[in-house]
Design a protein around this motif. Structure first.
Motif, PDB file in Angstrom:
ATOM      1  N   PRO A   1      62.404 -16.318 -97.678  1.00 31.37           N
ATOM      2  CA  PRO A   1      63.285 -17.131 -96.835  1.00 31.37           C
ATOM      3  C   PRO A   1      64.735 -17.130 -97.344  1.00 31.37           C
ATOM      4  N   LEU A   2      64.907 -16.908 -98.644  1.00 34.59           N
ATOM      5  CA  LEU A   2      66.244 -16.887 -99.225  1.00 34.59           C
ATOM      6  C   LEU A   2      67.008 -15.631 -98.808  1.00 34.59           C
ATOM      7  N   SER A   3      66.338 -14.505 -98.772  1.00 36.60           N
ATOM      8  CA  SER A   3      66.980 -13.269 -98.321  1.00 36.60           C
ATOM      9  C   SER A   3      66.011 -12.543 -97.383  1.00 36.60           C
ATOM     10  N   PRO A   4      65.931 -13.043 -96.151  1.00 34.85           N
ATOM     11  CA  PRO A   4      64.956 -12.501 -95.214  1.00 34.85           C
ATOM     12  C   PRO A   4      65.349 -11.119 -94.708  1.00 34.85           C
ATOM     13  N   VAL A   5      64.346 -10.282 -94.483  1.00 34.34           N
ATOM     14  CA  VAL A   5      64.590  -8.975 -93.876  1.00 34.34           C
ATOM     15  C   VAL A   5      64.390  -9.069 -92.363  1.00 34.34           C
ATOM     16  N   GLY A   6      63.384  -9.818 -91.953  1.00 34.10           N
ATOM     17  CA  GLY A   6      63.108  -9.974 -90.534  1.00 34.10           C
ATOM     18  C   GLY A   6      63.043 -11.431 -90.124  1.00 34.10           C
ATOM     19  N   PRO A   7      63.145 -11.706 -88.819  1.00 34.96           N
ATOM     20  CA  PRO A   7      63.171 -13.093 -88.331  1.00 34.96           C
ATOM     21  C   PRO A   7      61.875 -13.864 -88.590  1.00 34.96           C
ATOM     22  N   CYS A   8      60.748 -13.169 -88.736  1.00 35.04           N
ATOM     23  CA  CYS A   8      59.479 -13.881 -88.989  1.00 35.04           C
ATOM     24  C   CYS A   8      59.535 -14.651 -90.305  1.00 35.04           C
ATOM     25  N   MET A   9      60.413 -14.222 -91.220  1.00 34.97           N
ATOM     26  CA  MET A   9      60.557 -14.911 -92.497  1.00 34.97           C
ATOM     27  C   MET A   9      61.599 -16.031 -92.400  1.00 34.97           C
ATOM     28  N   VAL A  10      62.377 -16.028 -91.312  1.00 29.41           N
ATOM     29  CA  VAL A  10      63.457 -16.996 -91.176  1.00 29.41           C
ATOM     30  C   VAL A  10      62.996 -18.232 -90.425  1.00 29.41           C
ATOM     31  N   SER A  11      62.382 -18.000 -89.286  1.00 25.37           N
ATOM     32  CA  SER A  11      62.108 -19.082 -88.357  1.00 25.37           C
ATOM     33  C   SER A  11      61.099 -20.058 -88.927  1.00 25.37           C
ATOM     34  N   SER A  12      61.288 -21.340 -88.609  1.00 23.76           N
ATOM     35  CA  SER A  12      60.317 -22.338 -89.036  1.00 23.76           C
ATOM     36  C   SER A  12      59.015 -22.186 -88.264  1.00 23.76           C
ATOM     37  N   GLU A  13      58.965 -21.248 -87.320  1.00 22.76           N
ATOM     38  CA  GLU A  13      57.714 -20.972 -86.615  1.00 22.76           C
ATOM     39  C   GLU A  13      57.222 -19.558 -86.906  1.00 22.76           C
ATOM     40  N   GLY A  14      57.888 -18.864 -87.803  1.00 23.26           N
ATOM     41  CA  GLY A  14      57.547 -17.473 -88.063  1.00 23.26           C
ATOM     42  C   GLY A  14      56.290 -17.327 -88.906  1.00 23.26           C
ATOM     43  N   ALA A  15      55.531 -16.277 -88.623  1.00 22.78           N
ATOM     44  CA  ALA A  15      54.269 -16.065 -89.331  1.00 22.78           C
ATOM     45  C   ALA A  15      54.507 -15.811 -90.816  1.00 22.78           C
ATOM     46  N   CYS A  16      55.553 -15.042 -91.143  1.00 31.07           N
ATOM     47  CA  CYS A  16      55.809 -14.732 -92.547  1.00 31.07           C
ATOM     48  C   CYS A  16      56.274 -15.967 -93.312  1.00 31.07           C
ATOM     49  N   ALA A  17      57.160 -16.753 -92.687  1.00 27.94           N
ATOM     50  CA  ALA A  17      57.617 -17.990 -93.329  1.00 27.94           C
ATOM     51  C   ALA A  17      56.432 -18.922 -93.540  1.00 27.94           C
ATOM     52  N   ALA A  18      55.543 -19.005 -92.560  1.00 21.54           N
ATOM     53  CA  ALA A  18      54.364 -19.874 -92.680  1.00 21.54           C
ATOM     54  C   ALA A  18      53.506 -19.436 -93.862  1.00 21.54           C
ATOM     55  N   SER A  19      53.281 -18.110 -93.972  1.00 17.98           N
ATOM     56  CA  SER A  19      52.451 -17.612 -95.075  1.00 17.98           C
ATOM     57  C   SER A  19      53.146 -17.824 -96.413  1.00 17.98           C
ATOM     58  N   PHE A  20      54.468 -17.688 -96.406  1.00 18.12           N
ATOM     59  CA  PHE A  20      55.217 -17.818 -97.652  1.00 18.12           C
ATOM     60  C   PHE A  20      55.237 -19.274 -98.118  1.00 18.12           C
ATOM     61  N   TYR A  21      55.638 -20.174 -97.216  1.00 14.21           N
ATOM     62  CA  TYR A  21      55.793 -21.586 -97.595  1.00 14.21           C
ATOM     63  C   TYR A  21      54.466 -22.274 -97.842  1.00 14.21           C
ATOM     64  N   TYR A  22      53.484 -21.917 -97.015  1.00 14.46           N
ATOM     65  CA  TYR A  22      52.248 -22.686 -97.066  1.00 14.46           C
ATOM     66  C   TYR A  22      51.090 -21.860 -97.586  1.00 14.46           C
ATOM     67  N   ALA A  23      51.369 -21.083 -98.592  1.00 11.73           N
ATOM     68  CA  ALA A  23      50.298 -20.310 -99.207  1.00 11.73           C
ATOM     69  C   ALA A  23      49.201 -21.263 -99.650  1.00 11.73           C
ATOM     70  N   GLY A  24      47.998 -20.814 -99.539  1.00 11.19           N
ATOM     71  CA  GLY A  24      46.867 -21.679 -99.851  1.00 11.19           C
ATOM     72  C   GLY A  24      46.442 -21.580-101.295  1.00 11.19           C
ATOM     73  N   GLY A  25      45.274 -22.116-101.575  1.00  8.71           N
ATOM     74  CA  GLY A  25      44.767 -22.164-102.945  1.00  8.71           C
ATOM     75  C   GLY A  25      44.515 -20.794-103.533  1.00  8.71           C
ATOM     76  N   ASP A  26      44.378 -19.769-102.659  1.00 15.83           N
ATOM     77  CA  ASP A  26      44.041 -18.440-103.172  1.00 15.83           C
ATOM     78  C   ASP A  26      45.085 -17.908-104.147  1.00 15.83           C
ATOM     79  N   ILE A  27      46.348 -18.318-103.982  1.00 13.88           N
ATOM     80  CA  ILE A  27      47.362 -17.753-104.873  1.00 13.88           C
ATOM     81  C   ILE A  27      47.358 -18.427-106.247  1.00 13.88           C
ATOM     82  N   ILE A  28      46.591 -19.495-106.395  1.00 15.67           N
ATOM     83  CA  ILE A  28      46.575 -20.122-107.721  1.00 15.67           C
ATOM     84  C   ILE A  28      45.287 -19.797-108.457  1.00 15.67           C
ATOM     85  N   GLY A  29      44.447 -18.988-107.834  1.00 20.39           N
ATOM     86  CA  GLY A  29      43.226 -18.568-108.512  1.00 20.39           C
ATOM     87  C   GLY A  29      42.337 -19.723-108.905  1.00 20.39           C
ATOM     88  N   ARG A  30      41.978 -20.523-107.908  1.00 26.91           N
ATOM     89  CA  ARG A  30      41.145 -21.696-108.240  1.00 26.91           C
ATOM     90  C   ARG A  30      39.701 -21.278-108.508  1.00 26.91           C
TER      91      ARG A  30
END
Lengths: 363, 336
Positions: free
Chosen positions: A334-363
């Motif tokens: 979101p800080l240096s987006p390449v495409g709009p999906c990372m920019v928009s508050s409704e974008g799929a990439c921004a959603a995955s980036f901001y709201y990553a789930g427990g999988d990224i913490i290796g629970r």
């Protein structure tokens, strides 16, 4: 109906009923759904063979790069005030974003309603005030009201960049595309409040796909997924309306009339998908004086597009996930987006980036 | 890099702000005090410590529901001292005024500065005024610096945090950010959204007197609760687990946020404190905070863990997990 509060106890049997014995791919069409799903972590609750895919329902994300470049050219013109929803600000073009143009001195203002843009035009008669009109059937009526106000007040310095898109034609395109494997749709609640549920019927009848119009609370979405899985299990497909508190049978006639008064369908270019017949709205000829691209002679300007490696197109069609993109989270944030999906508050990439789930913490 | 310019998001309190601070300010001004990145510098004088901090205020509009730039300028600096465990004592005041400002408005702001200082028990002991031509600033900009005394037994640092410690927030989050946005954009909500702008030094003083188990404190201003917790997690090298259900959010703030697509966890607060306290003392401290009117919605919202170092993870109402990142820079400028 489940009510708006869902206890963890009630959740268990519901999830059991959602589960199904084969691989299922459901597309959520609306960007607000994408965000709600990411934020609530619903994907963590679903069985692994029940996949949710983001669709082409984020207005900023589906805006063609060519149009972004033209908007940026417009922002460089003297005596122009660009008014836009905040999401558009950081969408990158080949030569910076609106935010960067703003830092270089361009007059760019965030508004929360198209009527705010009209007010700015009213108070700045010596400047040209352009509203960037992106959005679906939900936003178009509010832009129509703004145009009506500007017309009544003879605000000749007000115009719009008309980039409205329509949901139904893009759904048909996705269904006719052999590469997308979609078993059902979570249909957009807000758009449906305007257009009602009838226009979706072809999805069930012609294409035999499950479809449910859904509200936006986590509970709404879970209930809609349960309805979808029921359709899949019984093989009886129809448009069901889970969002009954918002969507009335006849839709919103006043809003539809407002759209039809000012706009007419036109071919439209979708980012990563291409040109789709009758999938956009343009100003009717008698209102073409409000067309900013016409006013500034930008309609046919050829813009050069540099390949960025962004796979937005595949993501918008549900073929790839944001995490499949080599740029995701590394080059593109979101800080240096390449495409709009990372920019928009409704974008799929921004959603995955901001709201990553427990999988990224290796629970 | 050479043609990079300052963007509004460089001031939003998130990652971009941090990058700016590290790559421009730390690089050129860095010393042992600045490098600690605390709310106030702690300077040792013989055996005593004093806390010193400074803050500038450019909020727009200058008068908003729940406060004004004057009240904010006192509370912001008082709170930065208080969360370091200092008793705030003296403030300096620098004001830059745009020509053409009505006297009446200035008087109102200065009156508010005076009243808030008196209520908070601090004195404004030095000041400076500049007037600039129309357009060179927007109405009024204020800088306050503050100095406070840290009692010898008080030592608050993120490095004192331990797994198992509880996290308390003194009230509902997001109120200031959304109230400023609504006031600036003329968005009318019923009931109206009001800033939580207030001084926290009395509440904090009581808490510090009650418990020796307080590890550290922060006031979650720009970047909101989520960003501040990330800073704490990173500075402590420990994880923070948050419970969504436990985080107090006013219903009207929640509604406004969902309408505008904003997340209250990332919106500024100007009258809230996050307290990290030992599990043993947590409920006692919470009970005491709730005795204050400004602390009546306080809650234990999570705990420190060694499970996911430097990360903040929230258990949602559905029982799923969500990683809360730092704010990446959003278009909400001039909220303080």
């Amino acid at each position: 109906m489940l009510g708006l509060k869902l206890s963890k106890e009630k959740l268990k049997p519901l999830l059991k009923e959602i589960s199904i014995d084969r691989n299922i791919r459901i597309m959520e069409v609306c960007g607000t759904h994408t965000m709600a799903i990411a934020k609530s972590g619903i994907k963590q609750l679903l069985p692994p063979n029940f996949r949710l895919l983001s669709g082409p329902g984020c207005p900023v994300c589906v805006t063609a790069q060519e149009d972004i470049e033209r908007i940026l050219l417009l922002a460089e013109k003297p005596n122009v005030i660009i008014t836009t929803f905040g999401d558009m600000l950081r969408v990158p073009g080949s030569n910076g974003s609106l935010q960067e143009k703003q830092a270089q001195g361009a007059d760019i203002r965030i508004v929360y309603s198209p009527l705010d843009a009209v007010a700015i035009a009213r108070h700045n008669r010596e400047k040209e005030v352009v509203f960037i009109a992106v959005g679906f059937e939900t936003t178009a009526p509010t832009v129509a009201v703004a145009l009506e106000t500007a017309r009544k007040e003879n605000l000749e310095n007000f115009s719009i960049v008309c980039l409205h898109k329509l949901v139904i034609p893009v759904l048909r395109t996705l269904l006719e595309d052999q590469t997308t494997e979609i078993d059902g749709f979570l249909l957009p609640g807000h758009v449906s409040t305007i257009i009602c549920t009838t226009p979706y019927e072809f999805i069930a009848e012609e294409f035999q796909k499950a479809c449910v119009v859904s509200g936006f609370e986590a509970v709404d979405i879970l209930e809609s997924l349960w309805l979808i899985s029921r359709q899949l299990k019984t093989g009886r497909f129809k448009v069901e309306n889970q969002y009954q508190r918002g969507v009335k049978k006849e839709g919103n006639k006043v809003a539809m009339e407002a759209i039809n008064r000012f706009f007419e369908p036109t071919g439209s270019l979708w980012r990563g998908i291409g040109e789709i017949e009758n999938s956009g709205l343009k100003l009717r000829p008698e209102f073409s004086c409000f067309d900013a691209f016409l006013k500034f002679d930008l309609k046919d300007v050829q813009v050069k597009l540099a390949p960025s490696g962004c796979i937005c197109g595949k993501i918008l069609r549900g073929i790839s996930k944001p995490e499949d993109c080599g740029l995701f989270g590394k080059v593109c944030t979101p800080l240096s987006p390449v495409g709009p999906c990372m920019v928009s508050s409704e974008g799929a990439c921004a959603a995955s980036f901001y709201y990553a789930g427990g999988d990224i913490i290796g629970r | 890099m050479a043609d990079e310019r300052i963007l509004l998001s460089h001031g939003a309190g998130g990652l971009k702000t941090r990058k700016l601070i590290r790559e421009v300010f730390q690089k050129n001004l860095g010393n042992a005090y600045l490098q600690q990145e605390l709310d106030a510098a702690l300077i040792k004088f013989s055996t005593n410590k004093i806390a010193l901090t400074t803050d500038s205020f450019v909020v727009s509009p200058i008068i908003f529901p729940g406060g004004d730039i004057g009240k904010l300028a006192v509370c912001g600096t008082v709170n930065d001292l208080a969360v370091m465990g200092a008793k705030p004592l003296y403030l300096t005041l620098g004001i830059i005024i745009e020509e053409g400002m009505p006297f009446e408005v200035l008087e109102k702001v200065v009156c508010s500065l005076g009243n808030t200082a008196r209520e908070a028990g601090v004195q404004i002991v030095a000041g400076d005024t500049k007037v600039v031509e129309h357009g060179a600033c927007d109405k009024i900009f204020i800088n306050t610096s503050g100095i406070g005394f840290v009692p010898p037994n008080i030592d608050l640092r993120p490095s004192k945090m331990l797994p198992g410690d509880k996290i308390i927030v003194s009230g509902s989050v997001g109120n200031h950010g959304i109230a400023i946005l609504a006031a600036r954009e003329g968005l009318n909500f019923t009931p109206p959204l009001s800033s939580d702008c207030t001084y926290l030094n009395y509440l904090i003083d009581r808490v510090l007197n009650l418990s020796s188990g307080i590890k550290c404190m922060r006031d979650p201003t720009r970047g909101g609760l989520a960003t501040t917790l990330n800073e704490l997690a990173q500075q402590a090298g420990l994880g923070i687990k948050l419970y969504e259900e436990a985080v107090p959010i006013d219903p009207q703030v929640r509604r406004a946020c969902s309408m505008l697509g904003l997340d209250p966890l990332y919106l500024a607060n100007e009258g809230k404190v996050i307290i990290i306290v030992s599990a043993k003392d947590a409920s006692r401290v919470l009970e005491e905070i709730r005795k204050f009117d400004i602390g009546k919605n306080a809650n234990i919202i999570g705990e420190v863990t060694d499970a996911h170092p430097s990360k903040v993870v929230m258990e949602t109402e559905l029982g799923t997990l969500r990683v809360l990142r730092m704010l990446e820079g959003e278009p909400l400028p001039r909220i303080c």
